[in-house]
Design a protein around this motif. Structure first.
Motif, PDB file in Angstrom:
ATOM      1  N   ALA A 103       1.071  -1.540  -0.157  1.00 16.83           N
ATOM      2  CA  ALA A 103       0.380   0.181   0.217  1.00 16.83           C
ATOM      3  C   ALA A 103       1.048   1.422   0.141  1.00 16.83           C
ATOM      4  CB  ALA A 103      -1.053  -0.347   1.091  1.00 16.83           C
ATOM      5  N   LEU A 104       2.069   0.976   1.081  1.00 17.77           N
ATOM      6  CA  LEU A 104       2.767   2.644   0.560  1.00 17.77           C
ATOM      7  C   LEU A 104       3.670   2.616  -0.332  1.00 17.77           C
ATOM      8  CD1 LEU A 104       4.207   4.742   2.721  1.00 17.77           C
ATOM      9  CD2 LEU A 104       6.126   2.755   2.760  1.00 17.77           C
ATOM     10  N   ALA A 105       4.337   1.319  -1.184  1.00 18.89           N
ATOM     11  CA  ALA A 105       4.371   1.712  -2.490  1.00 18.89           C
ATOM     12  C   ALA A 105       3.558   1.384  -3.100  1.00 18.89           C
ATOM     13  CB  ALA A 105       4.613   0.594  -3.444  1.00 18.89           C
ATOM     14  N   THR A 106       2.097   2.169  -3.142  1.00 13.86           N
ATOM     15  CA  THR A 106       1.592   2.019  -4.691  1.00 13.86           C
ATOM     16  C   THR A 106       0.818   3.912  -3.960  1.00 13.86           C
ATOM     17  OG1 THR A 106      -0.331   0.712  -3.827  1.00 13.86           O
ATOM     18  CG2 THR A 106      -1.549   2.666  -4.237  1.00 13.86           C
ATOM     19  N   VAL A 107       0.920   4.316  -3.068  1.00 12.78           N
ATOM     20  CA  VAL A 107       1.239   6.236  -2.296  1.00 12.78           C
ATOM     21  C   VAL A 107       2.593   6.695  -2.875  1.00 12.78           C
ATOM     22  CG1 VAL A 107       0.717   7.512  -0.436  1.00 12.78           C
ATOM     23  CG2 VAL A 107      -0.348   5.094  -0.804  1.00 12.78           C
ATOM     24  N   LEU A 108       3.876   6.226  -2.723  1.00  9.56           N
ATOM     25  CA  LEU A 108       4.301   6.517  -3.490  1.00  9.56           C
ATOM     26  C   LEU A 108       4.327   6.873  -4.957  1.00  9.56           C
ATOM     27  CD1 LEU A 108       7.362   5.290  -0.948  1.00  9.56           C
ATOM     28  CD2 LEU A 108       6.456   7.071  -1.066  1.00  9.56           C
ATOM     29  N   HIS A 109       4.171   6.469  -5.587  1.00 10.08           N
ATOM     30  CA  HIS A 109       4.075   6.395  -6.759  1.00 10.08           C
ATOM     31  C   HIS A 109       2.533   6.940  -6.768  1.00 10.08           C
ATOM     32  CE1 HIS A 109       3.567   4.960 -10.905  1.00 10.08           C
ATOM     33  NE2 HIS A 109       2.136   4.069 -11.188  1.00 10.08           N
ATOM     34  N   LEU A 110       1.520   7.302  -6.572  1.00  7.38           N
ATOM     35  CA  LEU A 110       0.410   8.596  -6.880  1.00  7.38           C
ATOM     36  C   LEU A 110       1.800  10.013  -6.408  1.00  7.38           C
ATOM     37  CD1 LEU A 110      -2.388   7.300  -5.356  1.00  7.38           C
ATOM     38  CD2 LEU A 110      -1.786   7.204  -7.204  1.00  7.38           C
ATOM     39  N   GLN A 111       2.495   9.935  -5.465  1.00  9.02           N
ATOM     40  CA  GLN A 111       3.255  10.936  -4.682  1.00  9.02           C
ATOM     41  C   GLN A 111       3.835  11.249  -6.397  1.00  9.02           C
ATOM     42  OE1 GLN A 111       2.919  13.024  -2.425  1.00  9.02           O
ATOM     43  NE2 GLN A 111       5.412  14.032  -2.902  1.00  9.02           N
ATOM     44  N   GLU A 112       4.776  10.211  -7.081  1.00  8.30           N
ATOM     45  CA  GLU A 112       5.789  10.369  -7.536  1.00  8.30           C
ATOM     46  C   GLU A 112       5.331  10.899  -8.897  1.00  8.30           C
ATOM     47  OE1 GLU A 112       8.872  10.226  -8.251  1.00  8.30           O
ATOM     48  OE2 GLU A 112       9.871   9.091  -6.575  1.00  8.30           O
ATOM     49  N   HIS A 113       3.872  10.893  -9.138  1.00  6.75           N
ATOM     50  CA  HIS A 113       3.116  11.479 -10.033  1.00  6.75           C
ATOM     51  C   HIS A 113       1.842  12.520 -10.250  1.00  6.75           C
ATOM     52  CE1 HIS A 113       4.448   8.465 -13.337  1.00  6.75           C
ATOM     53  NE2 HIS A 113       4.129   7.590 -12.185  1.00  6.75           N
ATOM     54  N   HIS A 114       2.610  13.499  -8.988  1.00  2.00           N
ATOM     55  CA  HIS A 114       2.140  14.378  -8.294  1.00  2.00           C
ATOM     56  C   HIS A 114       0.600  14.266  -8.011  1.00  2.00           C
ATOM     57  CE1 HIS A 114       5.779  16.223  -8.512  1.00  2.00           C
ATOM     58  NE2 HIS A 114       6.036  15.711  -9.375  1.00  2.00           N
ATOM     59  N   LEU A 115       0.225  13.099  -8.238  1.00  2.00           N
ATOM     60  CA  LEU A 115      -1.535  13.092  -7.949  1.00  2.00           C
ATOM     61  C   LEU A 115      -1.565  13.202  -6.435  1.00  2.00           C
ATOM     62  CD1 LEU A 115      -1.730   9.570 -10.397  1.00  2.00           C
ATOM     63  CD2 LEU A 115      -2.342  12.392 -10.533  1.00  2.00           C
ATOM     64  N   VAL A 116      -0.832  13.371  -5.308  1.00  2.00           N
ATOM     65  CA  VAL A 116      -1.176  13.311  -4.183  1.00  2.00           C
ATOM     66  C   VAL A 116      -0.375  13.698  -3.814  1.00  2.00           C
ATOM     67  CG1 VAL A 116      -2.865  10.998  -3.703  1.00  2.00           C
ATOM     68  CG2 VAL A 116      -0.057  11.427  -3.112  1.00  2.00           C
ATOM     69  N   HIS A 117       0.383  14.593  -2.510  1.00  2.00           N
ATOM     70  CA  HIS A 117       0.668  15.767  -1.842  1.00  2.00           C
ATOM     71  C   HIS A 117       1.123  15.232  -0.623  1.00  2.00           C
ATOM     72  CE1 HIS A 117      -1.050  18.390  -4.582  1.00  2.00           C
ATOM     73  NE2 HIS A 117       0.275  18.559  -5.556  1.00  2.00           N
ATOM     74  N   LEU A 118       1.952  14.533  -0.082  1.00  2.00           N
ATOM     75  CA  LEU A 118       2.981  13.459   0.679  1.00  2.00           C
ATOM     76  C   LEU A 118       3.314  14.076   1.778  1.00  2.00           C
ATOM     77  CD1 LEU A 118       1.248  10.661   1.931  1.00  2.00           C
ATOM     78  CD2 LEU A 118       3.080   9.686   0.681  1.00  2.00           C
ATOM     79  N   ALA A 119       3.389  14.431   2.777  1.00  2.00           N
ATOM     80  CA  ALA A 119       4.086  14.914   3.670  1.00  2.00           C
ATOM     81  C   ALA A 119       4.928  13.871   3.940  1.00  2.00           C
ATOM     82  CB  ALA A 119       3.896  15.782   5.135  1.00  2.00           C
ATOM     83  N   ASP A 120       4.262  12.749   4.424  1.00  2.00           N
ATOM     84  CA  ASP A 120       5.209  12.211   5.960  1.00  2.00           C
ATOM     85  C   ASP A 120       3.989  10.453   5.847  1.00  2.00           C
ATOM     86  OD1 ASP A 120       7.144  11.015   7.372  1.00  2.00           O
ATOM     87  OD2 ASP A 120       6.717  11.599   9.191  1.00  2.00           O
ATOM     88  N   ALA A 121       4.683   9.443   5.328  1.00  2.00           N
ATOM     89  CA  ALA A 121       4.314   8.286   5.657  1.00  2.00           C
ATOM     90  C   ALA A 121       5.143   7.071   6.457  1.00  2.00           C
ATOM     91  CB  ALA A 121       3.927   7.306   4.009  1.00  2.00           C
ATOM     92  N   VAL A 122       4.495   6.278   7.344  1.00  2.00           N
ATOM     93  CA  VAL A 122       5.304   5.703   8.327  1.00  2.00           C
ATOM     94  C   VAL A 122       4.027   4.607   8.695  1.00  2.00           C
ATOM     95  CG1 VAL A 122       5.760   5.303  10.886  1.00  2.00           C
ATOM     96  CG2 VAL A 122       6.329   7.601   9.572  1.00  2.00           C
ATOM     97  N   VAL A 123       4.623   3.581   7.852  1.00  2.00           N
ATOM     98  CA  VAL A 123       4.286   1.741   8.369  1.00  2.00           C
ATOM     99  C   VAL A 123       4.575   1.804  10.096  1.00  2.00           C
ATOM    100  CG1 VAL A 123       4.250  -0.148   8.137  1.00  2.00           C
ATOM    101  CG2 VAL A 123       4.923   1.369   6.243  1.00  2.00           C
TER     102      VAL A 123
END
Length: 392
Positions: free
Chosen positions: A265-285
């Motif tokens: 799931a984290l990899a999916t979110v980071l993929h969205l961040q790389e393509h500027h589809l979301v603006h993620l400030a931090d993520a922790v598992v």
């Protein structure tokens, strides 16, 4: 996160081994049927290139013009833009930039193709910002490190004084750094082969008649390897402070049945961040084990080791500007390591601990800090990969 004494940080391995910025290109190539289809995918991707072809073109044109200048003018320009001891002792700091555009010999077709393929692949996988950081910042840092070594060597008469005016220009420092970073940031199987090859390519010249340029190539490759390592460990690192609009926002938390599901799931979110589809400030598992210890894997906050590496790079550059490269290196490493250990740049410890405690028994939680406008999209995406919201 500053980290409580009972807060356990796991070894590197933050995201799945197959995660890579720009990994959609690899997926598209894998899905392409044959050589012709794969070529079309690569050609479409190549139309997105900007920084790599512009840089290679600039170097090629400058090399062409220098080759046609008279020998006196050519030698003067090379000497004036070299990152050697004589120039940096005189605080000619512009050479740290201009030396990356000057070559002693005109680039051949094979050299141009090699440099374009290397930097082009990096731009497609990482984006222009990361290519700039790895190539040009490593060129500057490696040049400063070589300057510090040569200056020390001349002072203690370990090397000849004539080396102070030797020419030190070209693209090799940045190219070796990009090669090292690519080798380490690629999937595991490729990395096991490419990392030893990248190291062998710069270690073998040191066995024979080694030069300070060979040492610079080794330093550049090591810096590149560290950069590739950090891309995988801390893909959201880079800012000391959270964006002001997100500091008071409540994080999102999603529970998963296993750590592997949370990492996917984290990899999916980071993929969205790389393509500027979301603006993620931090993520922790994060998760809690049977001994009630909190485990966490971060994507943003730098630890002591990360701080020491960053401080070494900035310290030697600032020390070079001030005329004390070794002192700057030592001071930078120590100061930034302490600051990184004490400064909490990402999600607060209390938030991560609360999320881990709120998870179902045996569950793993992905905690995200993002723009409010992205919450609906992220909720939908993470629900699709098995995530269940935690908390209000």
């Amino acid at each position: 996160m500053t980290g409580f004494k009972w807060l356990h940080q796991d070894p590197p391995g933050l995201v799945p081994a197959w995660y890579l910025p720009g990994g959609d290109l690899a997926s598209a190539l894998a899905a392409a049927g044959g050589p012709a289809a794969k070529a079309k995918v690569l050609l479409r991707a190549a139309t997105r290139l900007r920084l790599a072809p512009l840089y290679v073109l600039a170097v090629a044109v400058i090399g062409f013009l220098l080759d046609r200048a008279d020998p006196q003018t050519r030698n003067h320009l090379i000497a004036a833009n070299s990152t050697n001891v004589a120039n940096l002792d005189q605080h000619r700091v512009w050479t740290l930039v201009t030396s990356a555009f000057i070559v002693t010999e005109p680039l051949g077709v094979l050299t141009v193709a090699h440099l374009l393929l290397l930097t082009g692949a990096a731009e497609l996988l990482w984006g222009r910002r990361r290519l700039f950081e790895v190539f040009f910042l490593t060129h500057v840092v490696a040049s400063c490190l070589v300057y510090a070594l040569l200056r020390t060597g001349i002072r203690y008469e370990w090397v000849e004084r004539t080396v102070a005016t030797a020419s030190d220009v070209g693209t090799s420092y940045g190219a070796h750094a990009v090669g090292g970073a690519l080798a380490f940031s690629l999937p595991v199987r490729a990395r096991r082969v490419l990392v030893p090859l990248a190291l062998a390519a710069v270690l073998l010249p040191l066995v024979g008649e080694r030069t300070f340029t060979d040492v610079g190539h080794l330093l550049s490759t090591v810096i590149g390897l560290l950069a590739g390592w950090q891309m995988r460990r801390r893909p959201l690192a880079g800012r000391l402070r959270l964006p002001a609009r997100m500091r008071d926002d409540r994080p999102m938390a999603f529970a998963f049945g296993t750590e592997e599901e949370a990492r996917t799931a984290l990899a999916t979110v980071l993929h969205l961040q790389e393509h500027h589809l979301v603006h993620l400030a931090d993520a922790v598992v994060t998760w809690s084990d049977r001994a009630h210890r909190i485990h966490e894997r971060e994507t943003r906050d730098l630890g002591v080791l990360d701080g020491a590496m960053a401080g070494t790079a900035w310290g030697v550059v600032l020390g070079t500007l001030a005329g004390f490269p070794v002192a700057g290196l030592v001071a930078g490493a120590g100061v930034v390591a302490v600051v990184a250990g004490l400064h909490d740049a990402g999600l607060p410890d209390s938030t991560v601990v609360h999320s881990a405690r709120a998870a179902p028994p045996g569950g793993v939680v992905l905690v995200l800090l993002t723009d409010r406008a992205d919450r609906t999209r992220l909720t939908s995406v993470l629900a699709g990969v098995g995530g269940a919201p935690v908390g209000p």
